[in-house]
Scaffold this active site. Sequence first.
Site, short mmCIF file in Angstrom:
data_model
loop_
_atom_site.label_atom_id
_atom_site.label_comp_id
_atom_site.label_asym_id
_atom_site.label_seq_id
_atom_site.Cartn_x
_atom_site.Cartn_y
_atom_site.Cartn_z
N LEU A 158 -11.11 -8.14 9.53
CA LEU A 158 -10.08 -8.17 10.78
C LEU A 158 -9.00 -9.19 10.32
O LEU A 158 -8.90 -10.05 10.74
CB LEU A 158 -10.96 -8.69 11.82
CG LEU A 158 -10.20 -8.24 13.03
CD1 LEU A 158 -9.98 -6.72 13.33
CD2 LEU A 158 -10.94 -8.76 14.33
N ILE A 161 -4.12 -6.66 8.83
CA ILE A 161 -3.92 -5.12 8.81
C ILE A 161 -5.23 -4.49 9.74
O ILE A 161 -4.79 -3.80 10.51
CB ILE A 161 -3.90 -4.76 7.27
CG1 ILE A 161 -2.65 -5.17 6.59
CG2 ILE A 161 -4.41 -3.10 7.46
CD1 ILE A 161 -2.96 -4.64 4.94
N ARG A 181 -16.13 -12.51 7.43
CA ARG A 181 -17.01 -13.57 7.00
C ARG A 181 -17.66 -14.40 7.94
O ARG A 181 -18.61 -14.63 8.22
CB ARG A 181 -16.22 -14.75 6.14
CG ARG A 181 -16.30 -14.32 4.48
CD ARG A 181 -15.72 -15.12 3.83
NE ARG A 181 -14.30 -15.15 4.16
CZ ARG A 181 -13.20 -14.57 3.25
NH1 ARG A 181 -13.46 -14.16 2.28
NH2 ARG A 181 -12.10 -14.84 3.60
N ARG A 240 -9.15 -0.87 -0.92
CA ARG A 240 -9.19 -0.74 -2.53
C ARG A 240 -10.34 0.01 -2.69
O ARG A 240 -11.50 0.22 -2.31
CB ARG A 240 -9.39 -2.07 -3.11
CG ARG A 240 -8.20 -2.90 -3.32
CD ARG A 240 -7.13 -2.46 -4.13
NE ARG A 240 -5.93 -3.40 -4.29
CZ ARG A 240 -4.82 -3.22 -3.57
NH1 ARG A 240 -4.88 -2.28 -2.64
NH2 ARG A 240 -3.73 -3.86 -3.51
N ASP A 264 -7.44 6.64 0.98
CA ASP A 264 -6.18 6.45 0.38
C ASP A 264 -6.20 5.82 -0.89
O ASP A 264 -5.14 5.69 -1.79
CB ASP A 264 -5.19 5.48 1.36
CG ASP A 264 -3.86 5.37 0.78
OD1 ASP A 264 -3.01 6.35 0.38
OD2 ASP A 264 -3.22 4.22 0.78
N GLU A 269 -7.89 4.87 -10.05
CA GLU A 269 -6.62 5.61 -9.63
C GLU A 269 -5.89 5.50 -10.89
O GLU A 269 -5.97 4.67 -11.81
CB GLU A 269 -5.71 4.91 -8.81
CG GLU A 269 -6.55 4.58 -7.39
CD GLU A 269 -5.74 3.85 -6.50
OE1 GLU A 269 -4.89 3.22 -6.59
OE2 GLU A 269 -6.47 3.52 -5.25
N HIS A 287 -2.60 6.93 -2.68
CA HIS A 287 -2.25 5.38 -2.27
C HIS A 287 -0.82 5.27 -1.78
O HIS A 287 -0.12 4.69 -2.42
CB HIS A 287 -2.50 4.74 -3.62
CG HIS A 287 -2.47 3.19 -3.37
ND1 HIS A 287 -3.55 2.32 -4.27
CD2 HIS A 287 -2.31 2.37 -2.60
CE1 HIS A 287 -3.15 1.12 -3.79
NE2 HIS A 287 -2.49 1.02 -2.76
C1 8YV Z 1 1.24 -1.00 -2.74
C2 8YV Z 1 -0.88 -1.88 -1.86
O1 8YV Z 1 1.58 0.42 -2.88
O2 8YV Z 1 0.05 -3.83 -0.90
C3 8YV Z 1 -0.67 -3.52 -1.39
O3 8YV Z 1 -1.91 -4.25 -1.96
O4 8YV Z 1 -1.89 -1.63 -2.24
C4 8YV Z 1 0.27 -1.25 -1.69
O5 8YV Z 1 1.02 -1.80 -0.51
C5 8YV Z 1 0.82 -1.65 -4.21
O6 8YV Z 1 0.75 -2.80 -4.31
C6 8YV Z 1 1.59 -1.15 -5.22
O7 8YV Z 1 1.12 -0.97 -6.59
#
Ligand code: 8YV
Length: 321
Positions: A158, A161, A181, A240, A264, A269, A287
């Site tokens: 939390l 984002i 945490r 991630r 996403d 990747e 992504h």
């Molecule tokens: C970007 C992201 O696309 O902000 C991040 O951590 O994963 C994305 O906003 C990325 O950083 C670009 O490689």
Amino acid sequence: MNPYLPASAPHVLMVGPLLPDLVADLASRYHVHRLWEAADPAALLREHGPSIRGIATSGRFGATRELISALPALEGIFSFGVGYDTIDLAAAQEHGVVVTNTPGVLDACVADTALALMLAAPRRVVEADRFVRAGRWPNEGFPLGTRMSGKRCGIAGLGNIGLQIARRAAAFDMEILYTSRKPRADAPAGYRYCPDIKSLAAECDFLVLAVPGGSATRHLVNAEVLDALGPQGWLINIARGTVVDEAALVNALQGKRIAGAGLDVFEHEPETPAALHAMDNVVLLPHIASGTHETRRAMADLMVANLDRWFQNEKVLTRVV
Ligand code: 8YV
């Protein structure tokens, strides 16, 4: 190298391609070297390494210990993106190198994407689009979807984002549960804290991942967590790929041990598991959570501002270490 710049302008190394507008901004201020385009990267580093004072990178390309160690004049790593799990922070700190990222400006778009996936997967939006385009509507019925509004939204992480996802989900009359945490003292009233990801998964309908990447969260979502989410549960990942044990996820989907997923991000990747391509109950994005004109522009501006401030001996705006 830009011949119109004074020789004294700082040299900056780009690890991989960035947005054309961002590259133009960088090249108008700095002598930019493009490592990924070099026929012989080692030769580029031998020739220009001693003058390079900054690395311009992104969450995708990061910066390894090997690269950081190869640049004796390096002062800063300036990353496009909020996540910095691909940057070797320990190496940066050992070499006294500052690291910046681009937090804040992308929260809204990333949260929007989480909601898009939360709607698209259970309501079969992408599958329905394929159905119409294939000309099947006149002759066939389309299967019912699963309701999203009013269900329980379980957010792992939390942070900024995660909070924006929660606000949006609450507008869909969802109950908000979260794990992190420790409980957030400033969490809006009514958000329910779960002590760990497994209990969160067991209690929610949508498990939404918004934790940072890196070793601390690697495979946080494993077979056990997916089983706790259960056959009526949906996994949404805008964090991630490394946070999820992808093999375990494929397995759970194949065994119908979870309802579906909206993803996403992926473990390797831009490769995505072929097994997922054939499944109608998953929505797969390349992504793109922060990928809007507005947000990517704001990220680029923040990254360039950090570079400019550093090289003008001013305080950078968003420092990681
Ligand atoms: C970007 C992201 O696309 O902000 C991040 O951590 O994963 C994305 O906003 C990325 O950083 C670009 O490689």
